[in-house]
Design a protein around this motif. Structure first.
Motif, short mmCIF file in Angstrom:
data_model
loop_
_atom_site.label_atom_id
_atom_site.label_comp_id
_atom_site.label_asym_id
_atom_site.label_seq_id
_atom_site.Cartn_x
_atom_site.Cartn_y
_atom_site.Cartn_z
N THR A 529 0.90 -1.31 0.04
CA THR A 529 0.03 0.12 0.05
C THR A 529 0.92 1.37 -0.03
O THR A 529 1.52 1.32 0.87
N LEU A 530 0.61 2.13 -1.14
CA LEU A 530 1.61 3.31 -1.20
C LEU A 530 0.83 4.65 -0.63
O LEU A 530 -0.49 4.73 -0.90
N THR A 531 1.41 5.31 0.23
CA THR A 531 0.72 6.26 0.81
C THR A 531 1.60 7.41 0.83
O THR A 531 2.75 7.36 1.27
N ALA A 532 0.91 8.51 1.16
CA ALA A 532 1.76 9.81 1.34
C ALA A 532 1.43 10.28 3.02
O ALA A 532 1.74 11.63 3.30
N ASN A 533 0.68 9.79 3.62
CA ASN A 533 -0.09 9.97 4.92
C ASN A 533 0.82 9.46 6.10
O ASN A 533 0.57 8.26 6.35
N LYS A 534 2.03 9.94 6.21
CA LYS A 534 2.74 9.35 7.42
C LYS A 534 2.25 9.22 8.68
O LYS A 534 2.41 8.34 9.53
N SER A 535 1.21 10.23 8.98
CA SER A 535 0.78 10.37 10.40
C SER A 535 -0.21 8.87 10.54
O SER A 535 -0.36 8.49 11.64
N SER A 536 -0.84 8.68 9.50
CA SER A 536 -1.86 7.52 9.34
C SER A 536 -0.90 6.24 9.65
O SER A 536 -1.34 5.37 10.46
N VAL A 537 0.18 6.26 9.17
CA VAL A 537 1.05 4.99 9.17
C VAL A 537 1.53 4.97 10.66
O VAL A 537 1.42 3.75 11.41
N LYS A 538 1.80 6.12 11.02
CA LYS A 538 2.22 6.13 12.58
C LYS A 538 0.99 5.53 13.58
O LYS A 538 1.18 4.84 14.47
N ALA A 539 -0.15 6.07 13.22
CA ALA A 539 -1.22 5.90 13.90
C ALA A 539 -1.64 4.51 13.99
O ALA A 539 -2.01 3.93 15.14
N ILE A 540 -1.62 3.54 12.74
CA ILE A 540 -1.77 2.35 12.67
C ILE A 540 -1.07 1.65 13.58
O ILE A 540 -1.47 0.48 14.07
#
Length: 591
Positions: A529-540
């Motif tokens: 999964t490619l994302t530019a949402n680093k805060s969501s990765v940290k949250a998960i």
């Protein structure tokens, strides 16, 4: 070391030197496995792909190495001083640090954390409390077995405990005298057998009860290693039956008590960790943040020639300010114009910084370089997918007045109508781009059949050969989505249009439902999964730690790492820097 002053300090220095260098090449089999996250973003806090070395794979290992370095520096300075030969022996924390390292070497994998303080109250240690007072806590030196075993090292000597007993005896004597004189003053004499070691044991048990193994109601098992306490010392002056009584009491409490240091001859050998190389899958799952980035003017427009040109490109024009006035109201615009740090000025600087990032390494170049290493030379087998919710939200955002004309054209081309010839859609997407036509096989982006996989769909069989993190991620995403999502208020676009804000999850307000849906699809399919949402990765990742004690607990059942010099692993998540919709914010923009 005959004739050498302070031979014990020389020996400690040698051990610390060996430990310090061993930590730099500590094998990964003992550590809590790291989630397979490919991080290509530029992070000013240095939490980038480059910094995720093996010694950070378990929380606290770097802190232990830093502590060893500090004590080693103090010992080096003391022993290199010619005057140290006539000076008293230096007090050092080296015996404790050496013992902790030995416990790390002997710990059953995976190790979750080292030298962590757990609170004894109701809240986990990572939860902040109101007020300035720190909650009481108890230190645990090694958390192993995926969180099921706590190990605490205690270096108390017989002499120290004997001093405590003498103090207790004095209280007992004073208590007898007070009873004789009939004063009725309160007594300091203990009501029952107690000492500092027993208090440590009770604190560990209470903290374990308050911090059960994640995902269970079972407290961790506790090992207390007493490295210097001897119930049967050769020197009878060091003997007191209450030392043995202390050890028996601890064991009666359910604590595994180990006496003495580890046998140096039995210490496991430290082997270098294999170099870990993460690579994406040839089918890539895109979340909303990447769909926006793929149509962004910043991604496709000619690069600025200098930082000054990048800044000038996004100085808000009069037309831009008028557009903002219509969208957000005159009063709000006036507030932003007088508050450059938080208003349009801040947004313009953010866009300029994104343009500068493109000068360093463009987003599309990054994707092509990574994918060409795992696919055919022409990328013919590469596919890009997304969820219906991410597609619909992208089109609503871009096709409103937020997107500029070129950005709108690209968004429509990524999801062409069924009757649109594919070559025409490809041409429309790459028109006016600084990249050549079909630089990446982006058109069309394929869409999953639903926003959420069916409840009975688990990670595909093909994913069984991948990291178990895919299953952990899928399970966590399903748990989050199982809770009711709380809708956010609509965001006004202009007087006639509204874009509904993404629904945040009740489980974690830092996560939107559509982001969790995207992660779930990637996890279930076994795709990156490619994302530019680093805060969501940290949250998960925080949710995974809370629900399952981190990835290490799940990785324990995975096959052991190979002895290869390079360990190749498919990335579950791939993080890049964001590219925002920017065409309407350009200083040369005109409709």
């Amino acid at each position: 070391m005959t004739g050498v002053r302070h031979p014990e300090l020389h020996d400690l220095r040698s051990q610390l030197r060996e430990i310090y260098h061993a930590m730099a090449t500590f094998g990964s089999t003992q550590l809590a496995a790291k989630p397979p996250i490919l991080d290509s973003s530029i992070d000013l806090s240095r939490e980038s792909e480059e910094s995720h070395s093996h010694q950070d794979a378990v929380h606290g290992l770097r802190a232990l190495r830093d502590a060893v370095r500090r004590d080693l520096d103090v010992l080096e300075k003391f022993l290199n001083d010619p005057g140290s030969a006539s000076a008293p022996a230096l007090s050092t924390n080296a015996p404790y640090l050496i013992s902790v390292w030995n416990e790390v070497l002997h710990a059953s994998p995976p190790i979750v954390t080292i030298m962590r303080t757990f609170v004894e109250g109701d809240q986990p240690a990572h939860v902040p409390r109101r007020g300035s007072r720190k909650p009481p806590g108890v230190k645990v030196d090694v958390v192993s077995e995926g969180g099921r075993r706590w190990v605490r090292v205690n270096t108390t000597k017989n002499s120290r405990l004997l001093a405590e007993f003498r103090e207790i005896d004095s209280y007992m004597t004073e208590s007898d005298e007070e009873e004789d004189d009939g004063t009725g003053r309160p007594s300091l004499a203990p009501k029952e057998f107690d000492n500092s070691i027993l208090r440590v044991g009770r604190s560990l048990l209470e903290a374990a009860r308050r911090n059960p193994v994640p995902g269970t109601n079972t407290p961790p098992s506790i090992t207390l290693r007493l490295t210097r306490l001897d119930p049967s010392p050769a020197d009878r002056k060091e003997y007191d039956p209450r030392i043995a009584q202390t050890i028996h009491t601890l064991r009666d409490m359910g604590i595994d008590v180990q006496l003495g240091d580890r046998d140096p001859a039995q210490l496991p050998k430290v082997s270098p960790a294999p170099v870990r190389r993460l690579e994406p899958t040839i089918r890539v799952n895109l979340d909303l943040s990447i769909l926006i980035a793929l149509v962004s003017d910043i991604t496709h427009s000619p690069l600025p020639s200098s930082p000054e040109e990048a800044d000038a490109r996004y100085v808000p024009s009069a037309q831009c300010r008028e557009w903002k006035r219509k969208r957000e109201g005159k009063k709000r615009l006036e507030e932003e114009e007088t508050d450059g740090e938080n208003g349009m000025g801040k947004h313009s600087r953010a866009l300029a910084n994104q343009a500068l990032q493109e000068m360093g390494r463009g987003l599309l170049h990054e994707l092509r370089d990574r994918l060409s290493s795992v696919s055919s030379p022409d990328l013919a087998d590469v596919e890009f997918w997304t969820t219906p919710e991410a597609r619909d939200r992208c089109l609503r955002i871009v096709l409103s007045k937020i997107g500029g004309p070129h950005e709108k054209r690209r968004a429509a081309a990524l999801f062409p109508a069924p009757d649109t010839p594919l070559p025409e859609a490809v041409d429309r997407y790459w028109e006016d781009s600084r990249y050549p036509r079909a630089f990446l096989p982006l058109v069309p982006i394929r869409v999953f059949p639903s926003s959420v996989p069916a409840p009975d769909v688990e990670p595909a069989a093909a994913a069984d050969a991948l990291s178990p993190f895919f299953r952990v991620l899928a399970r966590t995403c399903r748990d989050i989505l199982a809770q009711e999502a709380a809708p956010a208020p609509p965001q006004t676009v202009d007087e006639d249009e509204e874009i509904e804000r993404a629904a945040v999850t009740k489980a974690n307000p830092r996560l939107t439902a559509h982001t969790v849906q995207s992660m779930l699809w990637g996890a279930v399919r076994g795709w990156t999964t490619l994302t530019a949402n680093k805060s969501s990765v940290k949250a998960i990742l925080r949710d995974i730690r809370t629900a399952e004690g981190g990835y290490g607990a799940a990785a324990e059942a995975a096959p052991a790492p190979t002895a290869a010099a390079v360990a190749v692993e498919k990335a579950a998540l791939w993080v890049v820097d964001p590219r925002s919709l920017a065409e309407g914010m350009r200083s040369d923009y005109s409709e």
